[in-house]
Design a protein around this motif. Structure first.
Motif, PDB file in Angstrom:
ATOM      1  N   LEU A   1       6.047  12.799   5.021  1.00  0.00           N
ATOM      2  CA  LEU A   1       4.363  12.948   6.650  1.00  0.00           C
ATOM      3  C   LEU A   1       4.394  11.030   6.829  1.00  0.00           C
ATOM      4  CD1 LEU A   1       1.868  13.662   7.750  1.00  0.00           C
ATOM      5  CD2 LEU A   1       1.293  14.170   4.928  1.00  0.00           C
ATOM      6  N   LEU A   2       4.865  10.818   5.128  1.00  0.00           N
ATOM      7  CA  LEU A   2       4.135   9.219   5.204  1.00  0.00           C
ATOM      8  C   LEU A   2       4.843   7.852   5.952  1.00  0.00           C
ATOM      9  CD1 LEU A   2       2.910   6.423   4.044  1.00  0.00           C
ATOM     10  CD2 LEU A   2       4.512   6.340   2.372  1.00  0.00           C
ATOM     11  N   GLN A   3       6.526   8.607   6.053  1.00  0.00           N
ATOM     12  CA  GLN A   3       7.320   8.115   6.896  1.00  0.00           C
ATOM     13  C   GLN A   3       6.809   8.624   8.532  1.00  0.00           C
ATOM     14  OE1 GLN A   3      11.266   8.959   6.634  1.00  0.00           O
ATOM     15  NE2 GLN A   3      12.111   7.823   8.307  1.00  0.00           N
ATOM     16  N   SER A   4       6.933   9.154   8.500  1.00  0.00           N
ATOM     17  CA  SER A   4       5.705   9.628   9.896  1.00  0.00           C
ATOM     18  C   SER A   4       4.735   9.294  10.454  1.00  0.00           C
ATOM     19  CB  SER A   4       6.050  11.052  10.166  1.00  0.00           C
ATOM     20  OG  SER A   4       7.263  11.769  10.463  1.00  0.00           O
ATOM     21  N   ALA A   5       3.713   8.390  10.267  1.00  0.00           N
ATOM     22  CA  ALA A   5       2.033   7.675   9.869  1.00  0.00           C
ATOM     23  C   ALA A   5       2.820   7.004   9.835  1.00  0.00           C
ATOM     24  CB  ALA A   5       1.801   8.489   8.740  1.00  0.00           C
ATOM     25  N   LEU A   6       3.588   6.101   9.129  1.00  0.00           N
ATOM     26  CA  LEU A   6       4.218   4.495   9.332  1.00  0.00           C
ATOM     27  C   LEU A   6       4.327   3.852  10.570  1.00  0.00           C
ATOM     28  CD1 LEU A   6       4.989   3.970   5.679  1.00  0.00           C
ATOM     29  CD2 LEU A   6       2.906   2.942   6.540  1.00  0.00           C
ATOM     30  N   THR A   7       5.783   5.308  10.682  1.00  0.00           N
ATOM     31  CA  THR A   7       6.465   5.036  11.890  1.00  0.00           C
ATOM     32  C   THR A   7       4.930   4.963  13.209  1.00  0.00           C
ATOM     33  OG1 THR A   7       7.788   6.227  11.565  1.00  0.00           O
ATOM     34  CG2 THR A   7       7.420   6.211  14.195  1.00  0.00           C
ATOM     35  N   LYS A   8       4.105   6.115  13.618  1.00  0.00           N
ATOM     36  CA  LYS A   8       3.248   5.628  14.218  1.00  0.00           C
ATOM     37  C   LYS A   8       1.820   4.469  14.119  1.00  0.00           C
ATOM     38  CE  LYS A   8       3.207  10.841  15.331  1.00  0.00           C
ATOM     39  NZ  LYS A   8       2.547  10.734  16.547  1.00  0.00           N
ATOM     40  N   THR A   9       2.292   4.388  13.062  1.00  0.00           N
ATOM     41  CA  THR A   9       2.050   3.118  13.199  1.00  0.00           C
ATOM     42  C   THR A   9       1.837   1.619  13.034  1.00  0.00           C
ATOM     43  OG1 THR A   9       0.234   4.359  10.790  1.00  0.00           O
ATOM     44  CG2 THR A   9       0.281   1.299  10.517  1.00  0.00           C
ATOM     45  N   TYR A  10       3.290   1.470  12.905  1.00  0.00           N
ATOM     46  CA  TYR A  10       4.271   0.740  13.322  1.00  0.00           C
ATOM     47  C   TYR A  10       3.966   0.627  14.699  1.00  0.00           C
ATOM     48  CZ  TYR A  10       7.662  -2.703  14.459  1.00  0.00           C
ATOM     49  OH  TYR A  10       8.438  -3.863  14.867  1.00  0.00           O
ATOM     50  N   LEU A  11       4.314   1.587  15.521  1.00  0.00           N
ATOM     51  CA  LEU A  11       4.047   1.566  16.897  1.00  0.00           C
ATOM     52  C   LEU A  11       2.798   1.149  17.873  1.00  0.00           C
ATOM     53  CD1 LEU A  11       6.168   5.174  17.651  1.00  0.00           C
ATOM     54  CD2 LEU A  11       6.698   2.312  18.369  1.00  0.00           C
ATOM     55  N   ALA A  12       1.918   1.353  16.639  1.00  0.00           N
ATOM     56  CA  ALA A  12       0.256   1.046  17.656  1.00  0.00           C
ATOM     57  C   ALA A  12      -0.658  -0.345  17.137  1.00  0.00           C
ATOM     58  CB  ALA A  12      -0.857   2.576  16.909  1.00  0.00           C
ATOM     59  N   TRP A  13       0.976  -0.839  16.494  1.00  0.00           N
ATOM     60  CA  TRP A  13       0.226  -2.250  14.878  1.00  0.00           C
ATOM     61  C   TRP A  13      -0.391  -3.203  15.729  1.00  0.00           C
ATOM     62  CZ3 TRP A  13       0.610  -2.361   9.912  1.00  0.00           C
ATOM     63  CH2 TRP A  13       0.053  -3.629   9.862  1.00  0.00           C
TER      64      TRP A  13
ATOM     65  N   ASN B   1       3.397  18.490  -2.027  1.00  0.00           N
ATOM     66  CA  ASN B   1       5.290  18.689  -1.561  1.00  0.00           C
ATOM     67  C   ASN B   1       5.633  17.349  -1.931  1.00  0.00           C
ATOM     68  OD1 ASN B   1       8.584  18.287  -1.387  1.00  0.00           O
ATOM     69  ND2 ASN B   1       8.128  20.947  -0.860  1.00  0.00           N
ATOM     70  N   PRO B   2       6.693  16.409  -2.577  1.00  0.00           N
ATOM     71  CA  PRO B   2       7.480  14.927  -2.649  1.00  0.00           C
ATOM     72  C   PRO B   2       8.146  15.053  -1.896  1.00  0.00           C
ATOM     73  CG  PRO B   2       7.266  15.700  -5.438  1.00  0.00           C
ATOM     74  CD  PRO B   2       7.047  17.167  -4.375  1.00  0.00           C
ATOM     75  N   CYS B   3       8.420  16.038  -1.285  1.00  0.00           N
ATOM     76  CA  CYS B   3      10.083  15.541   0.062  1.00  0.00           C
ATOM     77  C   CYS B   3       8.402  15.681   1.616  1.00  0.00           C
ATOM     78  CB  CYS B   3      11.014  16.587  -0.737  1.00  0.00           C
ATOM     79  SG  CYS B   3      11.971  16.896  -1.686  1.00  0.00           S
ATOM     80  N   ASP B   4       7.611  16.752   1.665  1.00  0.00           N
ATOM     81  CA  ASP B   4       7.550  16.979   1.916  1.00  0.00           C
ATOM     82  C   ASP B   4       6.433  15.540   2.661  1.00  0.00           C
ATOM     83  OD1 ASP B   4       6.515  20.215   2.887  1.00  0.00           O
ATOM     84  OD2 ASP B   4       8.660  18.954   3.494  1.00  0.00           O
TER      85      ASP B   4
ATOM     86  N   ARG C   1       0.903  -0.787  -0.066  1.00  0.00           N
ATOM     87  CA  ARG C   1      -0.278  -0.158   0.078  1.00  0.00           C
ATOM     88  C   ARG C   1       0.443   0.926  -0.223  1.00  0.00           C
ATOM     89  NH1 ARG C   1      -3.644   0.028  -2.474  1.00  0.00           N
ATOM     90  NH2 ARG C   1      -4.697   1.679  -0.257  1.00  0.00           N
ATOM     91  N   GLY C   2       2.210   1.300  -0.248  1.00  0.00           N
ATOM     92  CA  GLY C   2       2.835   2.914   0.248  1.00  0.00           C
ATOM     93  C   GLY C   2       3.063   3.327  -1.004  1.00  0.00           C
ATOM     94  N   THR C   3       3.199   3.299  -1.873  1.00  0.00           N
ATOM     95  CA  THR C   3       3.391   3.424  -3.278  1.00  0.00           C
ATOM     96  C   THR C   3       1.954   4.599  -2.998  1.00  0.00           C
ATOM     97  OG1 THR C   3       3.849   1.994  -4.372  1.00  0.00           O
ATOM     98  CG2 THR C   3       2.668   4.123  -6.040  1.00  0.00           C
ATOM     99  N   ALA C   4       0.720   3.937  -2.736  1.00  0.00           N
ATOM    100  CA  ALA C   4      -1.265   4.699  -3.378  1.00  0.00           C
ATOM    101  C   ALA C   4      -0.758   5.631  -1.870  1.00  0.00           C
ATOM    102  CB  ALA C   4      -1.930   3.375  -2.889  1.00  0.00           C
ATOM    103  N   LEU C   5      -0.478   5.308  -1.021  1.00  0.00           N
ATOM    104  CA  LEU C   5      -0.522   6.035   0.939  1.00  0.00           C
ATOM    105  C   LEU C   5       0.997   7.554   0.728  1.00  0.00           C
ATOM    106  CD1 LEU C   5      -0.180   2.853   3.492  1.00  0.00           C
ATOM    107  CD2 LEU C   5      -2.464   4.741   3.595  1.00  0.00           C
ATOM    108  N   LEU C   6       1.246   7.390  -0.461  1.00  0.00           N
ATOM    109  CA  LEU C   6       2.639   8.269  -0.769  1.00  0.00           C
ATOM    110  C   LEU C   6       1.471   9.214  -1.689  1.00  0.00           C
ATOM    111  CD1 LEU C   6       4.810   9.362  -0.555  1.00  0.00           C
ATOM    112  CD2 LEU C   6       5.840   8.297  -2.189  1.00  0.00           C
ATOM    113  N   ARG C   7       1.486   8.248  -2.748  1.00  0.00           N
ATOM    114  CA  ARG C   7      -0.170   9.740  -3.317  1.00  0.00           C
ATOM    115  C   ARG C   7      -0.854  10.408  -2.760  1.00  0.00           C
ATOM    116  NH1 ARG C   7       0.237   5.115  -6.888  1.00  0.00           N
ATOM    117  NH2 ARG C   7      -1.689   4.161  -6.236  1.00  0.00           N
ATOM    118  N   VAL C   8      -1.831   9.996  -2.053  1.00  0.00           N
ATOM    119  CA  VAL C   8      -2.800  10.417  -0.750  1.00  0.00           C
ATOM    120  C   VAL C   8      -1.449  11.578  -0.095  1.00  0.00           C
ATOM    121  CG1 VAL C   8      -3.643  10.073   1.485  1.00  0.00           C
ATOM    122  CG2 VAL C   8      -3.981   8.862  -0.177  1.00  0.00           C
ATOM    123  N   ALA C   9      -0.454  11.465   0.774  1.00  0.00           N
ATOM    124  CA  ALA C   9       0.413  11.795   1.252  1.00  0.00           C
ATOM    125  C   ALA C   9       1.099  12.885   0.704  1.00  0.00           C
ATOM    126  CB  ALA C   9       1.794  11.314   1.238  1.00  0.00           C
ATOM    127  N   ASN C  10       1.216  13.556  -0.894  1.00  0.00           N
ATOM    128  CA  ASN C  10       1.729  14.565  -1.769  1.00  0.00           C
ATOM    129  C   ASN C  10       0.525  14.620  -2.416  1.00  0.00           C
ATOM    130  OD1 ASN C  10       3.274  15.393  -3.509  1.00  0.00           O
ATOM    131  ND2 ASN C  10       3.036  13.947  -5.050  1.00  0.00           N
TER     132      ASN C  10
END
Length: 164
Positions: A36-48, A29-32, A15-24
């Motif tokens: 953003l996606l990395q931060s969200a996935l980190t929080k998701t992993y901690l709550a997994w 901004n592609p870099c932001d 799902r990473g590619t689709a989620l990156l499009r949502v983040a974009n």
């Protein structure tokens, strides 16, 4: 614990590619968007282990991205200070304007075309998956997406030539 790590890894790979499009779309901004996606996935992993309904993972990650983006926006807001000199005018084709124009152009499409385009390009679904989801044939999906994209291109070209 290794099973959970592998399950999370599989989720991110699928799902990473689709989620990156949502983040974009959220940041413009592609870099932001990557941050953003990395931060969200980190929080998701901690709550997994607390997320029981795995079918709602996309919604959880999207909501997390929205919340993080709002926090970042608020933080940046306080970093702006008045100055004696006006900044240079922004470029005429600011990506944030394109995002707004794209959203407006999507809203003007008929419901089926809009749905097919969002499923194809935002959710990264294949044509057969879209056909099953919408209960139509693959050929209808192809023609619907093609017609919708042609309308979007025409609409965006017209809006780009109009004065702001």
């Amino acid at each position: 614990m290794i099973v959970e790590h592998e399950e999370f890894r599989t989720y991110v790979l699928s799902r990473g590619t689709a989620l990156l499009r949502v983040a974009n779309q959220l940041t413009g901004n592609p870099c932001d968007a990557e941050d953003l996606l990395q931060s969200a996935l980190t929080k998701t992993y901690l709550a997994w282990d607390r997320i029981k309904d795995r079918s709602s993972l996309d919604g959880y990650v999207r909501r997390t991205m929205v919340n993080i983006n709002i926090s970042w926006w608020r933080r940046r807001k306080f970093e702006e200070f008045p100055s004696e000199e006006l900044p240079e005018a922004p470029p005429q084709h600011d990506p944030r304007h394109w995002h707004d124009e794209l959203e407006q152009a999507l809203d003007r499409l008929p419901a089926r075309q809009r749905t097919a385009i969002v499923l194809r390009y935002y959710e990264d679904m294949t044509e057969p998956e879209i056909a099953r989801t919408l209960g139509i044939s693959v050929g209808t999906v192809k023609s619907t997406v093609s017609r919708g994209m042609a309308k979007l291109r025409g609409d965006l070209v017209v809006s780009a030539t109009e004065p702001r």
